[in-house]
Each structure stands twice: as structure tokens, then as C-alpha cells.
Design a protein around this motif. Structure first.
Motif, mmCIF file in Angstrom:
data_model
loop_
_atom_site.group_PDB
_atom_site.id
_atom_site.type_symbol
_atom_site.label_atom_id
_atom_site.label_comp_id
_atom_site.label_asym_id
_atom_site.label_seq_id
_atom_site.Cartn_x
_atom_site.Cartn_y
_atom_site.Cartn_z
ATOM 1 N N ASN A 1 0.836 -1.146 0.137
ATOM 2 C CA ASN A 1 0.006 -0.179 -0.019
ATOM 3 C C ASN A 1 0.933 1.165 0.001
ATOM 4 O O ASN A 1 2.008 1.340 0.604
ATOM 5 N N GLY A 2 0.395 2.444 -0.540
ATOM 6 C CA GLY A 2 1.016 3.539 -0.502
ATOM 7 C C GLY A 2 1.360 4.173 -1.821
ATOM 8 O O GLY A 2 1.514 3.641 -2.863
ATOM 9 N N THR A 3 1.296 5.662 -1.905
ATOM 10 C CA THR A 3 1.777 6.335 -2.935
ATOM 11 C C THR A 3 2.871 7.170 -2.291
ATOM 12 O O THR A 3 2.883 7.538 -0.975
ATOM 13 N N LEU A 4 3.520 8.162 -3.035
ATOM 14 C CA LEU A 4 4.319 9.067 -2.610
ATOM 15 C C LEU A 4 3.727 10.208 -1.637
ATOM 16 O O LEU A 4 4.072 10.527 -0.723
ATOM 17 N N GLU A 5 2.476 10.329 -1.823
ATOM 18 C CA GLU A 5 1.609 11.411 -1.239
ATOM 19 C C GLU A 5 1.310 10.569 0.252
ATOM 20 O O GLU A 5 1.009 11.551 0.982
ATOM 21 N N SER A 6 0.563 9.503 0.006
ATOM 22 C CA SER A 6 0.170 9.118 1.178
ATOM 23 C C SER A 6 1.313 8.931 1.985
ATOM 24 O O SER A 6 1.227 8.759 3.384
ATOM 25 N N THR A 7 2.582 8.483 1.735
ATOM 26 C CA THR A 7 3.662 8.314 2.450
ATOM 27 C C THR A 7 4.084 9.761 3.191
ATOM 28 O O THR A 7 4.336 9.683 4.395
ATOM 29 N N ASP A 8 4.040 10.862 2.707
ATOM 30 C CA ASP A 8 4.317 11.815 3.145
ATOM 31 C C ASP A 8 3.295 12.223 4.194
ATOM 32 O O ASP A 8 3.576 12.583 5.347
ATOM 33 N N LYS A 9 1.977 12.230 3.972
ATOM 34 C CA LYS A 9 1.020 12.420 5.294
ATOM 35 C C LYS A 9 1.072 11.281 6.181
ATOM 36 O O LYS A 9 0.949 11.662 7.449
ATOM 37 N N LEU A 10 1.390 10.155 5.999
ATOM 38 C CA LEU A 10 1.393 9.149 7.298
ATOM 39 C C LEU A 10 2.822 9.430 8.010
ATOM 40 O O LEU A 10 2.584 9.370 9.284
ATOM 41 N N VAL A 11 3.880 9.963 7.288
ATOM 42 C CA VAL A 11 4.874 10.202 8.212
ATOM 43 C C VAL A 11 5.144 11.431 8.891
ATOM 44 O O VAL A 11 5.314 11.559 9.935
ATOM 45 N N ASP A 12 4.391 12.491 8.267
ATOM 46 C CA ASP A 12 4.159 13.661 8.802
ATOM 47 C C ASP A 12 3.243 13.588 10.172
ATOM 48 O O ASP A 12 3.622 14.141 11.269
ATOM 49 N N ALA A 13 2.201 12.496 10.070
ATOM 50 C CA ALA A 13 1.498 12.161 11.218
ATOM 51 C C ALA A 13 2.248 11.679 12.333
ATOM 52 O O ALA A 13 2.240 11.991 13.512
ATOM 53 N N LEU A 14 3.356 10.943 12.051
ATOM 54 C CA LEU A 14 4.160 10.090 12.883
ATOM 55 C C LEU A 14 5.104 11.109 13.556
ATOM 56 O O LEU A 14 5.633 10.950 14.696
ATOM 57 N N ASN A 15 5.560 12.123 12.683
ATOM 58 C CA ASN A 15 6.327 13.004 13.331
ATOM 59 C C ASN A 15 6.011 13.692 14.491
ATOM 60 O O ASN A 15 6.557 14.387 15.340
ATOM 61 N N ASN A 16 4.456 13.813 14.592
ATOM 62 C CA ASN A 16 3.836 14.613 15.695
ATOM 63 C C ASN A 16 3.370 13.698 16.994
ATOM 64 O O ASN A 16 2.752 14.134 17.869
ATOM 65 N N VAL A 17 3.754 12.414 16.790
ATOM 66 C CA VAL A 17 3.316 11.530 18.090
ATOM 67 C C VAL A 17 4.172 11.534 19.155
ATOM 68 O O VAL A 17 5.843 11.400 18.779
ATOM 69 N N LEU A 18 3.667 11.722 20.058
ATOM 70 C CA LEU A 18 4.689 11.666 21.488
ATOM 71 C C LEU A 18 5.051 10.293 21.842
ATOM 72 O O LEU A 18 4.021 9.710 22.218
ATOM 73 N N ILE A 19 6.200 9.804 21.750
ATOM 74 C CA ILE A 19 6.283 8.432 22.126
ATOM 75 C C ILE A 19 7.003 8.320 23.507
ATOM 76 O O ILE A 19 7.907 8.803 23.739
#
Length: 261
Positions: free
Chosen positions: A16-34
Motif C-alpha cells: 500500500n502507498g503512494t508518495l503522497e500518502s507516505t508523506d501524510k503518514l510520516v508527517d502524522a508520525l512526526n507529531n506522535v509523542l512516543i
């Protein structure tokens, strides 16, 4: 014996995935407090690994590969070697997923051989094991999962340093992508069986230090209960890793006591 098993959450994006969806998913992960006791990796397709690495800014999250070739570089058209994964800066790979076993005919021995080669190249491994619905209904769950794990154990022996580079992912095939999920009792029973098997067939230290995670329709709705189980050390998440709820699944391990006796 007391040792630390940091909670582990892996996201398997599968095909699964496109360049656009990869960007969106990674941007969301960048904001997750681990939380400090949780380790997180996610595995995009091979085509999107470089893009994910480029976009990822979160130092507590790692990019993984979904598979690796059993040998090094050479005349193996279409394959990707662990040497290449290392050269690309990856630290983790998923091996032995049920879809690889069923669709590509990968045997437990091939999975074990891949595991050994990846470890030699410095790539840590998420080893997937699990039974089909027919095998569960026949009462063969323990036999199947310990045989699958046994191939890896025979290859690695009792070297604790090697086992610490591995995460075992128990994924009942009947629960992958079906919406069905093992009950808390079912999950704990198999995880406990696997840990007991490791203790008897490798060592008590290996059994206590090796992380065993659950996969199979994990969601925001069931992750908290599953995370509370004593022998469940995290999750390998499929479809939900492509959704915002992946952040909730990651955080479900925040209350987990990393000290396990």
C-alpha cells in the motif's frame, strides 16, 4: 530473574502507498509523542522507503523493510539483500510474514536462513509466526508456532546477544485482515507457550529477554486490553498502521511495566 523488555510497536504497510500518502503518514508520525518505554518502527514498500526516511524527523521512530533476500548481492532479479538494507541505513526488517509463507512458499527454514543472514549484516529482525484457522480448530496451534519458532532457535542457539536483536511476532493467520482478533486469553496463552518453549529449548535468559508481540487486526479498540497481558510485549499492526489510530496503538504500551519477572 528480572530483565527489561521495552514495548515494541511495528507498522506493516504491506503493498500500500503512494508518495503522497507516505508523506501524510510520516508527517502524522512526526507529531506522535512516543513514551520512553516504547520502540516504534514502520515498514513501507521498498519503493517508498527512501521517501519515508527523507520525511521522517522523529528520532524515536525507525523505518523498516518488509522482506529481504536470503543471500547477499548477486544475480537475483527482483530481490533486495540485507546488504542493501544496511547500505540504505535501515535497522529492521520483517521476515516470515504469513503472506510471504503462503503466497511465496517460504518455509520456516528459509525464514531462519534469512534471519541469520540479516543479523550478520547488522539488521534486526521481526520474525512472524502463526497458525491458520484450520490448524487452530484442529488443536495444532502450539505445535505449529513452536515448529516455526524452532527453525529460528536451531539456527541461533542460545546466544542471548543474537536473540536481543529479534522480535517474535505471533500473528494468527485467521486474524490477519479479517477483523477477527484473538481474545485476550487466546493471545496470552500462545505468548506464554512461546516463552515457556524458549525457556526449555534455549535458556531462561533468552525467554525473559526476547520480546513477543501480537499481530492480527490490532486496533485502537482492542490494543489496551492486549497490551496489559503479561507476555504481550507489543504489536505488529497492519491496516490500522495506515490510519490515525496507529498513534493510539503506540501509546497503549505507555502503562506497561518494562520490568518482567
Amino acid at each position: 530473574m528480572e530483565c527489561s523488555r521495552h514495548f515494541f510497536v511495528g507498522g506493516n504497510w504491506k503493498c500500500n502507498g503512494t508518495l503522497e500518502s507516505t508523506d501524510k503518514l510520516v508527517d502524522a508520525l512526526n507529531n506522535v509523542l512516543i513514551p520512553s518505554n516504547i520502540e516504534v518502527v514502520f515498514a513501507p514498500t521498498s519503493l517508498h522507503i527512501a521517501r519515508a526516511q527523507q520525511k521522517l524527523q522523529h528520532k524515536e521512530i525507525k523505518v523498516a523493510a518488509q522482506n529481504a533476500w536470503v543471500k547477499g548481492n548477486g544475480a537475483y532479479t527482483g530481490e533486495i539483500s540485507a546488504d542493501m538494507l544496511k547500505d540504505a541505513g535501515l535497522e529492521w526488517v520483517i521476515l516470515g510474514h504469513s503472506e510471504r509463507r503462503s503466497l511465496c512458499g517460504e518455509s520456516s527454514q528459509i525464514v531462519a536462513d534469512k534471519t541469520v543472514y540479516c543479523l550478520k549484516q547488522g539488521i534486526k529482525v521481526i520474525v512472524c509466526i502463526g497458525e491458520t484457522l484450520e490448524q487452530r480448530e484442529s488443536g495444532d496451534t502450539s505445535k505449529v508456532v513452536t515448529e516455526q519458532l524452532g527453525a529460528v532457535a536451531q539456527a541461533l542457539g542460545t546466544d542471548v546477544s543474537q536473540w536481543k536483536q529479534i522480535v517474535i511476532a505471533y500473528e494468527p493467520v485467521w486474524a490477519i485482515g479479517t477483523g477477527k482478533v484473538a481474545t485476550a486469553d487466546q493471545a496470552q496463552e500462545v505468548h506464554q507457550t512461546l516463552r515457556s518453549w524458549l525457556s526449555s529449548n534455549t535458556s531462561a535468559e533468552v525467554a525473559q529477554s526476547t520480546r513477543i508481540i501480537y499481530g492480527g487486526s490490532v486496533s485502537a479498540k482492542n490494543c489496551t486490553e492486549l497490551a496489559s497481558l503479561p507476555d504481550v510485549d507489543g504489536f505488529l499492526v497492519g491496516g490500522a498502521s495506515l490510519k490515525p489510530e496507529f498513534a493510539d496503538i503506540i501509546k497503549s504500551g505507555s502503562a506497561k511495566d518494562p520490568s518482567t519477572k
